[in-house]
Motif scaffolding. Structure first.
Motif, PDB file in Angstrom:
ATOM      1  N   VAL A   1      37.155 -12.001   0.660  1.00  0.00           N
ATOM      2  CA  VAL A   1      35.859 -12.163  -0.675  1.00  0.00           C
ATOM      3  C   VAL A   1      36.651 -12.209  -1.894  1.00  0.00           C
ATOM      4  O   VAL A   1      36.493 -13.308  -2.729  1.00  0.00           O
ATOM      5  N   LEU A   2      37.775 -11.437  -2.064  1.00  0.00           N
ATOM      6  CA  LEU A   2      38.392 -11.393  -3.445  1.00  0.00           C
ATOM      7  C   LEU A   2      39.156 -12.328  -3.435  1.00  0.00           C
ATOM      8  O   LEU A   2      39.003 -13.378  -4.560  1.00  0.00           O
ATOM      9  N   TRP A   3      39.840 -12.928  -2.364  1.00  0.00           N
ATOM     10  CA  TRP A   3      40.578 -14.157  -2.691  1.00  0.00           C
ATOM     11  C   TRP A   3      39.738 -15.427  -2.749  1.00  0.00           C
ATOM     12  O   TRP A   3      40.203 -16.393  -3.690  1.00  0.00           O
ATOM     13  N   GLY A   4      38.611 -15.606  -2.088  1.00  0.00           N
ATOM     14  CA  GLY A   4      37.892 -16.648  -2.245  1.00  0.00           C
ATOM     15  C   GLY A   4      37.022 -16.604  -3.358  1.00  0.00           C
ATOM     16  O   GLY A   4      36.917 -17.653  -4.195  1.00  0.00           O
ATOM     17  N   GLY A   5      36.421 -15.353  -3.913  1.00  0.00           N
ATOM     18  CA  GLY A   5      35.658 -15.297  -5.132  1.00  0.00           C
ATOM     19  C   GLY A   5      36.565 -15.650  -6.409  1.00  0.00           C
ATOM     20  O   GLY A   5      36.033 -16.225  -7.460  1.00  0.00           O
ATOM     21  N   LEU A   6      37.871 -15.243  -6.375  1.00  0.00           N
ATOM     22  CA  LEU A   6      38.592 -15.762  -7.347  1.00  0.00           C
ATOM     23  C   LEU A   6      38.613 -17.190  -7.720  1.00  0.00           C
ATOM     24  O   LEU A   6      38.680 -17.736  -8.595  1.00  0.00           O
ATOM     25  N   VAL A   7      38.485 -17.888  -6.812  1.00  0.00           N
ATOM     26  CA  VAL A   7      38.835 -19.386  -6.540  1.00  0.00           C
ATOM     27  C   VAL A   7      37.286 -19.779  -7.285  1.00  0.00           C
ATOM     28  O   VAL A   7      37.187 -20.763  -8.387  1.00  0.00           O
ATOM     29  N   GLY A   8      36.291 -19.356  -7.001  1.00  0.00           N
ATOM     30  CA  GLY A   8      34.941 -19.598  -7.415  1.00  0.00           C
ATOM     31  C   GLY A   8      34.762 -19.144  -8.887  1.00  0.00           C
ATOM     32  O   GLY A   8      34.197 -20.007  -9.716  1.00  0.00           O
ATOM     33  N   LEU A   9      35.269 -18.218  -9.498  1.00  0.00           N
ATOM     34  CA  LEU A   9      35.233 -17.733 -10.679  1.00  0.00           C
ATOM     35  C   LEU A   9      36.089 -18.583 -11.645  1.00  0.00           C
ATOM     36  O   LEU A   9      35.683 -18.821 -12.615  1.00  0.00           O
TER      37      LEU A   9
ATOM     38  N   LYS B   1      36.506 -21.665 -10.790  1.00  0.00           N
ATOM     39  CA  LYS B   1      35.886 -23.063 -11.003  1.00  0.00           C
ATOM     40  C   LYS B   1      34.711 -23.003 -11.894  1.00  0.00           C
ATOM     41  O   LYS B   1      34.331 -23.886 -12.695  1.00  0.00           O
ATOM     42  N   ALA B   2      34.014 -21.803 -11.781  1.00  0.00           N
ATOM     43  CA  ALA B   2      32.709 -21.534 -12.699  1.00  0.00           C
ATOM     44  C   ALA B   2      33.091 -21.216 -14.275  1.00  0.00           C
ATOM     45  O   ALA B   2      32.410 -21.917 -15.065  1.00  0.00           O
TER      46      ALA B   2
ATOM     47  N   ALA C   1      21.522 -31.676 -10.930  1.00  0.00           N
ATOM     48  CA  ALA C   1      20.001 -31.599 -10.706  1.00  0.00           C
ATOM     49  C   ALA C   1      19.630 -30.229 -10.493  1.00  0.00           C
ATOM     50  O   ALA C   1      18.570 -29.797 -10.956  1.00  0.00           O
ATOM     51  N   ALA C   2      20.391 -29.488  -9.875  1.00  0.00           N
ATOM     52  CA  ALA C   2      20.157 -28.041  -9.693  1.00  0.00           C
ATOM     53  C   ALA C   2      20.371 -27.346 -10.923  1.00  0.00           C
ATOM     54  O   ALA C   2      19.386 -26.201 -11.238  1.00  0.00           O
ATOM     55  N   ARG C   3      21.302 -27.606 -11.727  1.00  0.00           N
ATOM     56  CA  ARG C   3      21.270 -27.087 -13.008  1.00  0.00           C
ATOM     57  C   ARG C   3      20.237 -27.227 -13.924  1.00  0.00           C
ATOM     58  O   ARG C   3      19.701 -26.415 -14.497  1.00  0.00           O
ATOM     59  N   THR C   4      19.588 -28.357 -13.892  1.00  0.00           N
ATOM     60  CA  THR C   4      18.471 -28.863 -14.425  1.00  0.00           C
ATOM     61  C   THR C   4      17.139 -28.007 -14.047  1.00  0.00           C
ATOM     62  O   THR C   4      16.268 -27.797 -14.663  1.00  0.00           O
ATOM     63  N   ALA C   5      17.185 -27.870 -12.730  1.00  0.00           N
ATOM     64  CA  ALA C   5      16.167 -26.999 -12.280  1.00  0.00           C
ATOM     65  C   ALA C   5      16.234 -25.379 -12.425  1.00  0.00           C
ATOM     66  O   ALA C   5      15.357 -24.850 -11.972  1.00  0.00           O
ATOM     67  N   GLY C   6      17.131 -24.979 -13.056  1.00  0.00           N
ATOM     68  CA  GLY C   6      17.171 -23.876 -13.652  1.00  0.00           C
ATOM     69  C   GLY C   6      18.125 -22.709 -12.885  1.00  0.00           C
ATOM     70  O   GLY C   6      18.409 -21.517 -13.053  1.00  0.00           O
ATOM     71  N   MET C   7      18.983 -23.579 -11.896  1.00  0.00           N
ATOM     72  CA  MET C   7      19.806 -22.620 -10.921  1.00  0.00           C
ATOM     73  C   MET C   7      21.296 -22.366 -11.713  1.00  0.00           C
ATOM     74  O   MET C   7      21.708 -23.357 -12.050  1.00  0.00           O
ATOM     75  N   ALA C   8      21.741 -21.078 -11.335  1.00  0.00           N
ATOM     76  CA  ALA C   8      23.055 -20.849 -12.081  1.00  0.00           C
ATOM     77  C   ALA C   8      23.854 -21.362 -11.099  1.00  0.00           C
ATOM     78  O   ALA C   8      24.576 -20.815 -10.223  1.00  0.00           O
ATOM     79  N   VAL C   9      24.575 -22.665 -11.404  1.00  0.00           N
ATOM     80  CA  VAL C   9      25.296 -23.247 -10.518  1.00  0.00           C
ATOM     81  C   VAL C   9      26.852 -22.509 -10.481  1.00  0.00           C
ATOM     82  O   VAL C   9      27.399 -22.541  -9.289  1.00  0.00           O
ATOM     83  N   GLY C  10      27.185 -22.159 -11.626  1.00  0.00           N
ATOM     84  CA  GLY C  10      28.538 -21.599 -11.507  1.00  0.00           C
ATOM     85  C   GLY C  10      28.538 -20.184 -10.650  1.00  0.00           C
ATOM     86  O   GLY C  10      29.423 -19.893  -9.653  1.00  0.00           O
ATOM     87  N   ARG C  11      27.471 -19.406 -10.959  1.00  0.00           N
ATOM     88  CA  ARG C  11      27.168 -18.040 -10.025  1.00  0.00           C
ATOM     89  C   ARG C  11      27.221 -18.578  -8.588  1.00  0.00           C
ATOM     90  O   ARG C  11      27.664 -17.791  -7.719  1.00  0.00           O
ATOM     91  N   LEU C  12      26.606 -19.654  -8.280  1.00  0.00           N
ATOM     92  CA  LEU C  12      26.269 -20.000  -6.831  1.00  0.00           C
ATOM     93  C   LEU C  12      27.600 -20.664  -6.336  1.00  0.00           C
ATOM     94  O   LEU C  12      27.893 -20.405  -5.289  1.00  0.00           O
ATOM     95  N   GLN C  13      28.457 -21.033  -6.866  1.00  0.00           N
ATOM     96  CA  GLN C  13      29.675 -21.498  -6.645  1.00  0.00           C
ATOM     97  C   GLN C  13      30.535 -20.268  -6.109  1.00  0.00           C
ATOM     98  O   GLN C  13      31.479 -20.273  -5.361  1.00  0.00           O
ATOM     99  N   VAL C  14      30.677 -19.282  -7.232  1.00  0.00           N
ATOM    100  CA  VAL C  14      31.363 -18.183  -6.901  1.00  0.00           C
ATOM    101  C   VAL C  14      30.933 -17.393  -5.493  1.00  0.00           C
ATOM    102  O   VAL C  14      31.621 -17.018  -4.747  1.00  0.00           O
TER     103      VAL C  14
END
Length: 404
Positions: free
Chosen positions: A166-174, A176-177, A272-285
């Motif tokens: 989780v730490l190693w993968g989450g760092l990539v998502g962070l 990215k975001a 489109a997800a960002r326009t709908a109010g979704m936190a795209v960066g957080r979901l990528q993390v």
């Protein structure tokens, strides 16, 4: 205004997402068949009697044809016996082929799920190799350092492996975001970091096994070892059950949970997800952290269930083969299980094939590469096997939904 008959026809029309025999799954099956056919050609080329009889083919063609049939039959039969069942063995030994297939398939399924999960969110997780290494290191450290009761120790080691991934993968998502760094670059770079971290730890007192003259870690305590499923003489262990449960969990995540809906929306169209109010960066993390956790669990099952310690080759090529498993499984959790079993069987049967027929184990790597090639070129598969067009393209499947 549409007529009642048109509305009735539309209501009775089957859903567009349903799979059919002319769709992507049939292309996948024939991609495997095509790889086996090309492999058969390579077997014949490497077979000495076939090459010799080819020299007088026009005089006695039956000799060449028989040698071709026998060489291919013997090679693939030995491959099957080494992967599933060998009638020449009896008792517990008769279960050894299928046991080795399941042992090889377990980390492939978990790592394949890690790659497929990220693909579903539109991210390319090329870093499963590094996540496996970190998960294996974390699980092994807890396994040989802490002194805990049996069940508690095993759970702690498994959780440590998952958290390492989780730490190693989450760092990539962070990255990215927050910075927009492409996940392909960061995951590849973190693979190298994980490899060098492992090399460093294998030379550190407290992690390296005495007498400190070889690159191997301390032995995991018996209280942290995954129990065997078919007796102590066979290597298949509880990690297989964890892999199946992980596949069910990933299916539930994307098909039944609100979080899964948001992740699928980001994978389909992040704007489109960002326009709908979704936190795209957080979901990528979150998606990369979950993917890393699955890969970390793969590393933990390797250490706690198979090797018992960490070496420089603890991850092998599992992280890279997982990409092929995810592609072959069409990013469907159950498809990933099937692809993992196929590749696990190829690995297990390759040794038997070489020992019986002399066909080198490298043929398995060629077969895997051919499968990827054919899946990446579905039009070629449809043209060769005369399949009707249908089903999404590979690129659409990487970021879109899987077929039900």
């Amino acid at each position: 205004m549409s007529s009642p008959s048109l509305e009735k026809d539309a209501a009775q029309a089957p859903p567009r997402r349903r799979s059919h025999w002319g769709g992507s799954w049939l292309v996948t099956v024939f991609a495997v068949v095509g790889a086996l056919l090309v492999g058969a050609v390579l077997i014949v080329i490497g077979d000495k009697p076939s090459r010799q009889s080819a020299g007088y083919f026009f005089s006695y063609p039956q000799d060449f044809l028989l040698n071709v049939v026998y060489s291919v039959r013997d090679a693939y039969l030995a491959l099957l016996q080494g992967a599933v069942y060998n009638p020449n063995l009896s008792g517990t030994a008769a279960l050894r082929p299928i046991s080795e297939t399941l042992v090889n398939a377990t980390p492939l399924v978990l790592a394949g799920l890690a790659v497929a999960l990220a693909f579903r969110v539109g991210l390319f997780n090329i870093g499963a190799q590094g996540q496996i290494i970190v998960g294996a290191v974390a699980a092994a450290w807890v396994g040989f350092t802490l002194d805990l009761p049996v069940v508690v120790h095993l759970l702690a080691a498994l959780v440590a492996g998952v958290l390492g991934g989780v730490l190693w993968g989450g760092l990539v998502g962070l990255l990215k975001a927050r910075t927009g760094a492409h996940e392909v670059i960061t995951t590849i770079m973190l693979n190298y970091v994980a490899v060098n971290l492992l090399t460093f730890l294998l030379g550190v007192n407290g992690f390296q096994r005495p007498p400190y003259n070889q690159a191997i870690s301390e032995q995991v305590a018996e209280t942290a070892v995954l129990p065997k499923l078919l007796g102590s003489s066979l290597r298949v262990n509880l990690g297989l059950v964890l892999a199946v449960l992980a596949a069910v969990a990933v299916w539930w995540l994307f098909e039944r949970s609100r979080l899964g809906f948001r992740l699928r929306a980001v994978g389909a169209n992040p704007n489109a997800a960002r326009t709908a109010g979704m936190a795209v960066g957080r979901l990528q993390v979150v998606s990369m952290a979950l993917a890393g956790g699955l890969a970390g669990l793969a590393g933990a099952t390797q250490v706690l269930g198979v090797t018992g310690s960490v070496t420089g080759s603890v991850a092998g090529n599992i992280g890279f083969d997982a990409i092929t498993v995810a592609l072959l499984g069409r990013n469907n959790p159950y498809g990933v299980i099937a692809a993992g079993l196929l590749f696990g069987g190829l690995r297990a049967g390759a040794v038997q094939m070489q020992s019986v027929t002399g066909v080198p184990v490298d043929l398995v790597g060629v077969l895997q590469a051919l499968v990827v090639l054919f899946i990446a070129a579905p039009a070629l598969v449809r043209a060769v096997f005369r399949l009707r067009a249908g089903g999404p393209a590979v690129g659409a499947e990487l970021s879109g939904g899987w077929t039900r």
